[in-house]
Enzyme design. Sequence first.
Site, PDB file in Angstrom:
ATOM      1  N   PHE A  13       2.348   4.736  12.816  1.00  0.00           N
ATOM      2  CA  PHE A  13       1.000   4.166  12.816  1.00  0.00           C
ATOM      3  C   PHE A  13       0.982   2.735  13.342  1.00  0.00           C
ATOM      4  CE2 PHE A  13       1.737   7.111   9.321  1.00  0.00           C
ATOM      5  CZ  PHE A  13       0.854   8.129   9.663  1.00  0.00           C
ATOM      6  N   GLY A  39       8.641  -0.197   3.929  1.00  0.00           N
ATOM      7  CA  GLY A  39       7.804   0.878   4.467  1.00  0.00           C
ATOM      8  C   GLY A  39       8.159   1.166   5.911  1.00  0.00           C
ATOM      9  N   SER A  45       8.077   0.780  13.493  1.00  0.00           N
ATOM     10  CA  SER A  45       8.135  -0.680  13.331  1.00  0.00           C
ATOM     11  C   SER A  45       9.591  -1.133  13.215  1.00  0.00           C
ATOM     12  CB  SER A  45       7.349  -1.121  12.100  1.00  0.00           C
ATOM     13  OG  SER A  45       7.795  -0.427  10.948  1.00  0.00           O
ATOM     14  N   ASP A  64      12.611   2.127   2.162  1.00  0.00           N
ATOM     15  CA  ASP A  64      11.591   3.192   2.076  1.00  0.00           C
ATOM     16  C   ASP A  64      12.163   4.305   1.201  1.00  0.00           C
ATOM     17  OD1 ASP A  64       9.744   5.370   2.650  1.00  0.00           O
ATOM     18  OD2 ASP A  64       9.113   4.221   4.392  1.00  0.00           O
ATOM     19  N   GLY A  68       7.110   9.429   1.620  1.00  0.00           N
ATOM     20  CA  GLY A  68       5.739   9.268   2.103  1.00  0.00           C
ATOM     21  C   GLY A  68       4.791   8.687   1.070  1.00  0.00           C
ATOM     22  N   SER A 117      11.085  -0.431  -3.770  1.00  0.00           N
ATOM     23  CA  SER A 117      11.166  -1.833  -3.360  1.00  0.00           C
ATOM     24  C   SER A 117      11.227  -2.812  -4.540  1.00  0.00           C
ATOM     25  CB  SER A 117       9.990  -2.188  -2.449  1.00  0.00           C
ATOM     26  OG  SER A 117       8.776  -2.063  -3.147  1.00  0.00           O
ATOM     27  N   HIS A 137      -0.128   1.342   0.080  1.00  0.00           N
ATOM     28  CA  HIS A 137      -1.345   0.542   0.222  1.00  0.00           C
ATOM     29  C   HIS A 137      -2.230   0.594  -1.009  1.00  0.00           C
ATOM     30  CE1 HIS A 137       0.101  -0.223   4.068  1.00  0.00           C
ATOM     31  NE2 HIS A 137      -0.873   0.202   4.843  1.00  0.00           N
ATOM     32  N   HIS A 162       0.975  -5.617   7.356  1.00  0.00           N
ATOM     33  CA  HIS A 162       0.272  -4.661   8.211  1.00  0.00           C
ATOM     34  C   HIS A 162      -0.959  -4.097   7.507  1.00  0.00           C
ATOM     35  CE1 HIS A 162       0.253  -0.901  10.959  1.00  0.00           C
ATOM     36  NE2 HIS A 162      -0.195  -1.948  11.633  1.00  0.00           N
ATOM     37  N   ASP A 163      -1.916  -3.645   8.313  1.00  0.00           N
ATOM     38  CA  ASP A 163      -3.146  -2.997   7.826  1.00  0.00           C
ATOM     39  C   ASP A 163      -4.030  -3.950   7.021  1.00  0.00           C
ATOM     40  OD1 ASP A 163      -2.418  -0.455   8.962  1.00  0.00           O
ATOM     41  OD2 ASP A 163      -0.983  -0.253   7.325  1.00  0.00           O
TER      42      ASP A 163
HETATM   43 MG    MG Z   1       0.944   0.346   8.296  1.00  0.00          MG
END
Ligand code: MG
Length: 204
Positions: A13, A39, A45, A64, A68, A117, A137, A162-163
């Site tokens: 993504f 992540g 990334s 990670d 998922g 994490s 998130h 990110h995001d």
């Molecule tokens: Mg992201």
Amino acid sequence: MKQFSNLKSIKGFMDPDEGECLYRFSLEASKKGPILEIGSYCGKSTIYIGTACKENNSLLYAIDHHTGSEENQIGWEYHDEELFDSETGKINTFPEFRKNIRSFDLEKFVIPIVSDSVLVAKYWTINLSMVFIDGGHSEEAAFNDFDNWNDKIINNGFLAIHDVFPNPDDGGRPPYEIFLKAINSGKFKEYETVKSLKILKKIL
Ligand code: MG
């Protein structure tokens, strides 16, 4: 950038402009020490950051659990059935991640940490030149990642998130909320923005 043209075929993504920004800051940061990513999913990334680490003979720690996020599970919006593991009933991104890291010749420079994490942070003692937060998130996950990792970044090092969507219509709030928390702490200043990627510099 030419070296990243093959990245289009990799699941993930991360927008190419955001990825190249990550690469640029990773190139600067990794001269001063290792980088940590929270992540990784299938490693898109990770390849941008890891390529920069390779150029400086530095390391990227990539945390990670590889099962998922909620939105990647069966029946959810971002589910990819190719990643589904029928044995666990969840997705498993680790084989795909390893394949992708190998295909970019980054195995020596990327250290996968397949765990939680917060638990890893509890015992972490290595100073980091940059931390990239792109894990869960949910509010709990995002705040946990910021709260447990921001003090491991060296002075003048970078925090990338990110995001980050200031407008609620564009996406979920927790990454934006931790961005605000970082700024309001007085320990970080906003440095660069590319689409939903925020780069902050540690100033204390
Ligand atoms: Mg992201």
